[in-house]
Design a protein around this motif. Structure first.
Motif, mmCIF file in Angstrom:
data_model
loop_
_atom_site.group_PDB
_atom_site.id
_atom_site.type_symbol
_atom_site.label_atom_id
_atom_site.label_comp_id
_atom_site.label_asym_id
_atom_site.label_seq_id
_atom_site.Cartn_x
_atom_site.Cartn_y
_atom_site.Cartn_z
ATOM 1 N N MET A 1 -25.481 75.274 29.766
ATOM 2 C CA MET A 1 -26.500 75.393 28.223
ATOM 3 C C MET A 1 -25.340 74.696 27.064
ATOM 4 O O MET A 1 -25.059 74.363 26.988
ATOM 5 N N ALA A 2 -27.129 74.349 26.533
ATOM 6 C CA ALA A 2 -26.829 73.117 25.368
ATOM 7 C C ALA A 2 -26.553 73.864 24.696
ATOM 8 O O ALA A 2 -25.628 74.862 23.633
ATOM 9 N N ASP A 3 -25.621 72.729 23.286
ATOM 10 C CA ASP A 3 -24.441 73.882 22.009
ATOM 11 C C ASP A 3 -25.619 74.902 21.310
ATOM 12 O O ASP A 3 -27.597 74.105 21.900
ATOM 13 N N VAL A 4 -25.529 75.799 21.151
ATOM 14 C CA VAL A 4 -26.295 76.157 20.290
ATOM 15 C C VAL A 4 -27.184 75.389 18.809
ATOM 16 O O VAL A 4 -28.125 74.917 18.657
ATOM 17 N N ASP A 5 -25.960 74.411 18.530
ATOM 18 C CA ASP A 5 -26.260 73.677 17.458
ATOM 19 C C ASP A 5 -27.749 72.655 17.424
ATOM 20 O O ASP A 5 -27.775 72.406 16.770
ATOM 21 N N ASP A 6 -27.683 72.277 19.325
ATOM 22 C CA ASP A 6 -27.984 71.557 19.812
ATOM 23 C C ASP A 6 -30.323 72.205 19.711
ATOM 24 O O ASP A 6 -30.643 71.110 20.371
ATOM 25 N N ARG A 7 -29.919 73.591 19.973
ATOM 26 C CA ARG A 7 -31.197 73.541 20.759
ATOM 27 C C ARG A 7 -32.702 73.814 20.110
ATOM 28 O O ARG A 7 -33.837 73.514 20.709
ATOM 29 N N GLY A 8 -32.532 73.626 18.584
ATOM 30 C CA GLY A 8 -33.869 73.764 17.734
ATOM 31 C C GLY A 8 -33.886 72.147 18.606
ATOM 32 O O GLY A 8 -35.321 71.572 18.611
ATOM 33 N N GLN A 9 -33.220 71.170 18.794
ATOM 34 C CA GLN A 9 -33.198 69.607 18.843
ATOM 35 C C GLN A 9 -34.620 70.079 20.069
ATOM 36 O O GLN A 9 -35.098 68.980 20.315
ATOM 37 N N LEU A 10 -33.879 70.548 21.649
ATOM 38 C CA LEU A 10 -34.259 70.506 22.601
ATOM 39 C C LEU A 10 -35.546 71.289 22.691
ATOM 40 O O LEU A 10 -36.886 70.828 23.076
ATOM 41 N N MET A 11 -35.608 71.644 21.735
ATOM 42 C CA MET A 11 -37.169 73.077 21.794
ATOM 43 C C MET A 11 -38.367 71.907 21.401
ATOM 44 O O MET A 11 -39.246 71.993 22.396
ATOM 45 N N LEU A 12 -37.769 71.619 20.404
ATOM 46 C CA LEU A 12 -39.235 70.389 19.476
ATOM 47 C C LEU A 12 -39.309 69.452 20.783
ATOM 48 O O LEU A 12 -40.547 69.183 20.545
ATOM 49 N N VAL A 13 -38.720 68.726 21.586
ATOM 50 C CA VAL A 13 -38.248 67.444 22.214
ATOM 51 C C VAL A 13 -39.531 68.360 23.407
ATOM 52 O O VAL A 13 -40.680 67.368 23.790
ATOM 53 N N GLY A 14 -38.539 69.314 23.883
ATOM 54 C CA GLY A 14 -39.986 69.515 24.933
ATOM 55 C C GLY A 14 -40.974 70.538 24.636
ATOM 56 O O GLY A 14 -41.894 69.545 25.488
ATOM 57 N N ALA A 15 -41.567 70.518 23.158
ATOM 58 C CA ALA A 15 -42.916 70.896 23.098
ATOM 59 C C ALA A 15 -43.783 69.643 23.100
ATOM 60 O O ALA A 15 -44.581 69.906 22.967
ATOM 61 N N LEU A 16 -42.502 68.262 22.158
ATOM 62 C CA LEU A 16 -43.585 67.486 22.277
ATOM 63 C C LEU A 16 -44.047 66.703 23.382
ATOM 64 O O LEU A 16 -45.033 66.541 23.453
ATOM 65 N N THR A 17 -42.967 67.127 24.275
ATOM 66 C CA THR A 17 -43.774 67.053 25.556
ATOM 67 C C THR A 17 -44.690 67.225 26.567
ATOM 68 O O THR A 17 -45.719 66.756 26.901
ATOM 69 N N LEU A 18 -44.394 68.745 26.217
ATOM 70 C CA LEU A 18 -45.757 69.317 26.517
ATOM 71 C C LEU A 18 -46.767 69.226 25.789
ATOM 72 O O LEU A 18 -48.262 68.788 26.546
ATOM 73 N N HIS B 1 -33.207 79.407 14.111
ATOM 74 C CA HIS B 1 -33.812 79.293 15.300
ATOM 75 C C HIS B 1 -35.748 79.402 15.659
ATOM 76 O O HIS B 1 -36.692 78.755 16.210
ATOM 77 N N ALA B 2 -35.858 81.081 14.177
ATOM 78 C CA ALA B 2 -37.611 81.160 14.535
ATOM 79 C C ALA B 2 -38.217 80.159 13.583
ATOM 80 O O ALA B 2 -39.041 80.127 14.436
ATOM 81 N N LEU B 3 -37.873 79.390 13.058
ATOM 82 C CA LEU B 3 -38.680 78.342 12.385
ATOM 83 C C LEU B 3 -38.669 76.871 13.903
ATOM 84 O O LEU B 3 -39.949 76.610 13.508
ATOM 85 N N GLU B 4 -37.951 76.975 14.612
ATOM 86 C CA GLU B 4 -38.018 75.851 15.987
ATOM 87 C C GLU B 4 -38.908 76.740 17.035
ATOM 88 O O GLU B 4 -40.770 75.580 17.211
ATOM 89 N N ALA B 5 -38.768 77.679 17.009
ATOM 90 C CA ALA B 5 -39.952 78.613 17.855
ATOM 91 C C ALA B 5 -41.379 78.107 16.819
ATOM 92 O O ALA B 5 -42.159 77.922 17.908
ATOM 93 N N ILE B 6 -41.262 78.536 16.054
ATOM 94 C CA ILE B 6 -43.028 78.117 14.966
ATOM 95 C C ILE B 6 -43.492 77.206 14.961
ATOM 96 O O ILE B 6 -44.151 76.973 15.479
ATOM 97 N N THR B 7 -42.522 75.910 14.879
ATOM 98 C CA THR B 7 -42.912 74.540 14.713
ATOM 99 C C THR B 7 -43.590 74.421 16.708
ATOM 100 O O THR B 7 -44.814 73.907 16.311
ATOM 101 N N ALA B 8 -42.944 74.798 17.523
ATOM 102 C CA ALA B 8 -42.264 74.125 18.434
ATOM 103 C C ALA B 8 -44.196 75.301 19.428
ATOM 104 O O ALA B 8 -45.228 74.352 19.218
ATOM 105 N N GLY B 9 -44.476 76.064 18.718
ATOM 106 C CA GLY B 9 -45.632 76.307 19.312
ATOM 107 C C GLY B 9 -47.195 76.152 17.796
ATOM 108 O O GLY B 9 -47.862 76.081 18.995
ATOM 109 N N MET B 10 -46.627 75.624 17.277
ATOM 110 C CA MET B 10 -48.476 75.123 16.391
ATOM 111 C C MET B 10 -48.010 74.080 16.911
ATOM 112 O O MET B 10 -49.614 73.360 16.790
ATOM 113 N N LEU B 11 -47.176 73.197 17.553
ATOM 114 C CA LEU B 11 -47.321 71.765 17.769
ATOM 115 C C LEU B 11 -48.002 71.652 19.124
ATOM 116 O O LEU B 11 -49.360 71.734 19.749
ATOM 117 N N LEU B 12 -47.376 73.180 20.133
ATOM 118 C CA LEU B 12 -48.708 73.390 20.947
ATOM 119 C C LEU B 12 -50.224 73.904 21.097
ATOM 120 O O LEU B 12 -50.832 72.970 21.834
#
Lengths: 316, 204
Positions: free
Chosen positions: A1-18, B11-22
């Motif tokens: 699992m990635a570091d807690v610090d990098d999880r946001g970036q990971l999710m953002l990149v994943g969402a962008l790809t999708l 974390h919440a902010l990340e999730a919301i942003t990702a959700g909105m983008l999708l």
């Protein structure tokens, strides 16, 4: 699992790809549907209408020439004027209808060919008005159309082509190259009608047909048929004729029937001493054909063409 | 970098942003697809094209067979076509060879049709209102038409219906002497009038 610090970036990149994948799929689907739409639209700039117009003009011109030719004894100027009037009237009326489809159309007469028809309408021998059995129908002819209706039992019974050449009915074309006869006779031992084409020393062909119950056979030199059956030899003989030729009949007393010979010379040039009002055969003025120019202009199509109409020709 | 205590918000902010983008990309994707013109329905473009070609082909074939002008000439001089009510035939094609072909080709495939005849008036213009040979109602919004012109001559004769074999017989009245819906548009020549037959087809 990635570091807690990098999880946001990971999710953002994943969402962008999708997101990019979804958009790409949508664009592909759109392209496919749009291509299908464009490909199945009603294509074609409307050239079919130009052809329809020309077809209708041709039919009108042919029908008018045939109707005018049914009148006997008219002057050539009258015939030409009547024909031109009919063509102009039709052009004006048809223009109204074409205007609704945003097209300008017109038909004009370029030239009219004067002709003469030598006709025998009662079933008589093929002799000239004075009864001579060998006579000239017309000379200096460029184009002609001959149609004969002979009765089988009036024909000479011949036992060879040379016998027929001497004794049977002959219709002869004479041009610079010599004589081109067609012989009409009944072969010995049968009840058929035979047309021998070409001189006996250079025979082009022979067409034989059974006359059927009414004993009449129609020979058409224009459509190259004998009794309705095709006879290409006649066409071959006519194609081999020179530019100017003469038409003669020999042994006209050896056959009985009716005929019509259309030549494209005016009546003053036809060398036959027959009368429009006298006994058969009669000679009368007709229109041999005409040349017309058709124009069709629409936003997408500009069509201009000249076509010729010959009286009596079939549509085939 | 946030401290441990505020991690939840991030974390919440990340999730919301990702959700909105999708969601935004999904909405965008759905908006741009082109549908309806080719979906299966009675108003499909394919069907309109097909019916237009059918009507054109029918007119061309019957013009070649020579069945349309005799049908046009079966006029009974009282203001309507022979065998029809004053507004034209309301139940299908006329009882002639042309009408038979119309019925077999169009009506049996559940395609309704109107046949309108436009002519040239005595002032030299096209008639604004056609004479209806067949009137099966008002066409739908997705109707298609096909037209073809025919020439009538002064020496054409009117025709009457022959009930035994669905054809027409000539009468003795020439067009030049009869009362016909089209006038003699040019009295100096043998052309009587040029009429345009329009067939409007639509799916019932």
């Amino acid at each position: 699992m990635a570091d807690v610090d990098d999880r946001g970036q990971l999710m953002l990149v994943g969402a962008l790809t999708l997101a990019v994948m979804l958009v790409t799929l949508a664009v592909l689907l759109n392209a496919a549907i749009y291509t299908g739409n464009v490909a199945t639209r009603d294509a074609g700039p409307g050239t079919g209408e130009a052809i329809e117009y020309e077809t209708e003009a041709t039919a009108m011109a042919r029908s008018t020439i045939e109707a005018l030719n049914e009148r006997d004894g008219e002057e050539y100027d009258h015939l030409e004027q009547n024909f031109t009037d009919a063509v102009d009237a039709w052009s004006g009326m048809a223009r109204n209808h074409s205007a609704v489809s945003l097209a300008t159309t017109s038909v004009t007469t370029v030239s009219v060919d004067f002709g003469t028809v030598i006709r025998q309408q009662d079933s008589l021998a093929f002799t000239d008005p004075d009864g001579a059995e060998g006579w000239r129908l017309a000379e200096n002819v460029n184009e002609s159309r001959i149609r004969l209706n002979v009765s089988q039992d009036s024909l000479y019974v011949a036992d060879s082509p040379s016998d027929a050449e001497t004794n049977a009915l002959n219709v002869i074309y004479i041009d610079g190259a010599g004589q081109h006869p067609l012989r009409f006779y009944t072969p010995d031992g049968t009840d058929d009608v035979r047309v021998g084409v070409g001189p006996t020393w250079a025979l082009i062909g022979q067409c034989t047909v059974d006359p059927g119950a009414d004993d009449q056979v129609i020979v058409d030199f224009d459509e190259n048929t004998v009794g309705g059956e095709p006879c290409e030899a006649i066409g071959t003989l006519q194609d081999g004729l020179g530019d100017e030729y003469e038409i003669r009949i020999r042994n006209g007393h050896k056959a009985t029937g009716t005929y019509a010979v259309n030549v494209n010379k005016s009546i003053g040039n036809v060398a036959i001493a027959a009368d429009a009002d006298g006994d058969d055969p009669t000679v009368t003025t007709v229109l041999y054909g005409a040349t017309l120019r058709v124009t069709y202009r629409s936003p997408d199509v500009y069509y201009r063409s000249e076509f010729q109409v010959v009286a009596g020709e079939s549509d085939a | 970098m946030v401290t441990g205590g505020d991690r939840g918000q991030a974390h919440a902010l990340e999730a919301i942003t990702a959700g909105m983008l999708l969601l935004a990309s999904l909405l965008f994707a759905l908006q741009v697809t082109a549908v309806t013109p080719l979906t299966g329905s009675t108003s499909s473009q394919h069907i309109e094209n097909q019916q237009a070609k059918l009507a054109e082909g029918l007119l061309a074939a019957e013009a070649e067979n020579g069945t349309i002008v005799p049908t046009l000439l079966s006029w009974n001089q009282s203001g309507h076509f022979a065998g029809a009510e004053p507004g034209g035939f309301h139940g299908g094609g006329p009882p002639t060879a042309f009408g038979n072909v119309l019925n077999r080709t169009l009506r049996e495939r559940n395609i309704a049709f109107n046949v309108n005849v436009f002519y040239v008036t005595s002032s030299g213009e096209r008639s604004r209102h056609p004479v209806q040979l067949v009137d099966l109602g008002s066409p739908s919004d997705h109707a298609s038409t096909a037209t073809r012109s025919f020439t009538l001559y002064d020496d054409d004769v009117l025709r009457e219906l022959n009930d035994t074999d669905d054809s027409t017989d000539p009468t003795g009245t020439a067009l030049a002497d009869a009362t016909y819906f089209a006038p003699d548009a040019d009295s100096d020549s043998r052309v009587y009038n040029v009429v345009e037959v329009e067939v409007v087809v639509w799916r019932m």
